[in-house]
Motif scaffolding. Sequence first.
Motif, PDB file in Angstrom:
ATOM      1  N   PHE A 170       2.051  -0.636  -9.694  1.00 12.97           N
ATOM      2  CA  PHE A 170       2.537  -0.740 -10.978  1.00 12.97           C
ATOM      3  C   PHE A 170       3.282  -1.767 -11.881  1.00 12.97           C
ATOM      4  O   PHE A 170       3.097  -2.800 -12.531  1.00 12.97           O
ATOM      5  N   ALA A 171       4.402  -1.257 -11.715  1.00 11.07           N
ATOM      6  CA  ALA A 171       5.739  -1.829 -11.577  1.00 11.07           C
ATOM      7  C   ALA A 171       5.602  -3.237 -11.930  1.00 11.07           C
ATOM      8  O   ALA A 171       5.720  -4.708 -12.260  1.00 11.07           O
ATOM      9  N   ALA A 172       5.034  -3.521 -10.147  1.00 12.21           N
ATOM     10  CA  ALA A 172       5.189  -4.556  -9.293  1.00 12.21           C
ATOM     11  C   ALA A 172       4.336  -5.316  -9.800  1.00 12.21           C
ATOM     12  O   ALA A 172       4.587  -6.744 -10.606  1.00 12.21           O
ATOM     13  N   ALA A 173       3.094  -4.903 -10.254  1.00 15.75           N
ATOM     14  CA  ALA A 173       2.094  -6.162 -11.082  1.00 15.75           C
ATOM     15  C   ALA A 173       2.045  -6.566 -12.230  1.00 15.75           C
ATOM     16  O   ALA A 173       2.296  -7.527 -12.351  1.00 15.75           O
ATOM     17  N   THR A 174       3.157  -5.652 -12.470  1.00 18.20           N
ATOM     18  CA  THR A 174       3.148  -6.081 -14.249  1.00 18.20           C
ATOM     19  C   THR A 174       4.863  -7.124 -14.706  1.00 18.20           C
ATOM     20  O   THR A 174       4.811  -7.860 -14.793  1.00 18.20           O
ATOM     21  N   SER A 175       5.430  -7.202 -13.359  1.00 16.48           N
ATOM     22  CA  SER A 175       6.567  -7.779 -13.032  1.00 16.48           C
ATOM     23  C   SER A 175       5.936  -9.036 -12.413  1.00 16.48           C
ATOM     24  O   SER A 175       6.133 -10.354 -13.230  1.00 16.48           O
TER      25      SER A 175
ATOM     26  N   SER B  34       5.933  11.742  -4.403  1.00 15.88           N
ATOM     27  CA  SER B  34       6.191  10.561  -4.160  1.00 15.88           C
ATOM     28  C   SER B  34       4.926   9.665  -3.868  1.00 15.88           C
ATOM     29  O   SER B  34       4.504   8.668  -3.758  1.00 15.88           O
ATOM     30  N   GLU B  35       3.482  10.400  -4.086  1.00 18.03           N
ATOM     31  CA  GLU B  35       3.106   9.540  -4.348  1.00 18.03           C
ATOM     32  C   GLU B  35       2.554   8.642  -5.680  1.00 18.03           C
ATOM     33  O   GLU B  35       2.229   7.566  -5.916  1.00 18.03           O
ATOM     34  N   ILE B  36       3.113   9.676  -6.863  1.00 12.76           N
ATOM     35  CA  ILE B  36       3.674   9.157  -7.914  1.00 12.76           C
ATOM     36  C   ILE B  36       4.651   8.146  -8.514  1.00 12.76           C
ATOM     37  O   ILE B  36       4.003   6.708  -8.866  1.00 12.76           O
ATOM     38  N   HIS B  37       5.757   8.204  -7.116  1.00  9.66           N
ATOM     39  CA  HIS B  37       6.583   7.026  -7.708  1.00  9.66           C
ATOM     40  C   HIS B  37       5.768   5.828  -6.640  1.00  9.66           C
ATOM     41  O   HIS B  37       6.047   4.825  -7.454  1.00  9.66           O
ATOM     42  N   ALA B  38       4.941   6.176  -5.891  1.00  9.82           N
ATOM     43  CA  ALA B  38       4.517   5.081  -4.913  1.00  9.82           C
ATOM     44  C   ALA B  38       3.704   3.733  -6.070  1.00  9.82           C
ATOM     45  O   ALA B  38       3.095   3.278  -6.091  1.00  9.82           O
ATOM     46  N   HIS B  39       2.400   4.231  -6.567  1.00  9.93           N
ATOM     47  CA  HIS B  39       1.600   4.468  -8.043  1.00  9.93           C
ATOM     48  C   HIS B  39       2.386   4.050  -9.014  1.00  9.93           C
ATOM     49  O   HIS B  39       2.117   2.255  -9.272  1.00  9.93           O
ATOM     50  N   ALA B  40       3.495   4.469  -9.172  1.00  7.10           N
ATOM     51  CA  ALA B  40       4.375   4.041 -10.399  1.00  7.10           C
ATOM     52  C   ALA B  40       4.987   2.698  -9.933  1.00  7.10           C
ATOM     53  O   ALA B  40       5.305   1.290 -10.923  1.00  7.10           O
ATOM     54  N   ALA B  41       5.550   2.385  -9.212  1.00  8.30           N
ATOM     55  CA  ALA B  41       5.723   1.270  -8.593  1.00  8.30           C
ATOM     56  C   ALA B  41       5.716   0.021  -8.252  1.00  8.30           C
ATOM     57  O   ALA B  41       5.427  -0.710  -7.936  1.00  8.30           O
TER      58      ALA B  41
ATOM     59  N   LEU C 138      -5.393   4.446 -10.583  1.00  3.88           N
ATOM     60  CA  LEU C 138      -4.749   5.147 -10.633  1.00  3.88           C
ATOM     61  C   LEU C 138      -2.704   5.027 -11.246  1.00  3.88           C
ATOM     62  O   LEU C 138      -1.958   5.915 -11.443  1.00  3.88           O
ATOM     63  N   ALA C 139      -2.457   3.139 -10.871  1.00  6.02           N
ATOM     64  CA  ALA C 139      -1.454   2.734 -10.963  1.00  6.02           C
ATOM     65  C   ALA C 139      -0.546   3.008 -12.421  1.00  6.02           C
ATOM     66  O   ALA C 139       0.557   3.485 -12.805  1.00  6.02           O
TER      67      ALA C 139
END
Length: 161
Positions: free
Chosen positions: A137-142, A128-135, A77-78
Motif C-alpha cells: 500500500f505504501a509503495a503504491a501510494t508513493s 509479516s503478512e500484514i507488513h507485506a500488504h502495508a508495504a 487487503l493492502a
Amino acid sequence: MPPSTTSSVLEVIETSICRQYGEHSPHTAYPHTTTDGEYTAVVDQPALPGAVETAAFRICRGAAVDLSDRWAFFDDLAPAAAFARAGRTSNLMSSWDLFEAAEVRAFCARHHREEAALLLGRQVYEPSEIHAHAARFAAATSARTHAAAWLGTLLRSAPAR
C-alpha cells in the motif's frame, strides 16, 4: 463462479440479506456484533463469494478491520493492512483484527431499505503478512504521489497556448 457460490447468491436474491445472513443462518459460525447499524449481519463465511453486481444486489470483495463492534471495509487487503497496522500503534482500540472479506448489499422489500452483510473469510494475523500488504500500500501510494508530482511539473513547464 462455482455452483456453491452461485446458489448462495441466488439465495440472497430470493430471501433477503436479513434472512440470509441473520442469526439463524447456516453460514454463521458465530455472530459478530455490530452496534452502529451499518451491517445487518457480520458473519464468518470461509468460502467468500466473488465480486458481482446486478440490478438486484452487489457483492464487493476486499478486506475488513474490526474496530470493536464497528467495521471498516476496504476494497483490497493492502489499505486495510496499513490501516490495521497503524491502528495497532494507537491508543484508540485494542482490537484491530484484519480479515479477507466480502460486503453484500441489496434492497430488502420487507424492510424497505438497503441492507448490508459483511462476510468474513480468513483472518490475517501473521505480522509479516500484514507488513507485506502495508508495504505494498505504501509503495503504491508513493508511486501515485511521485507520478502526480511529475505530471504537475510537466504541466507547469508546458508552454501556454
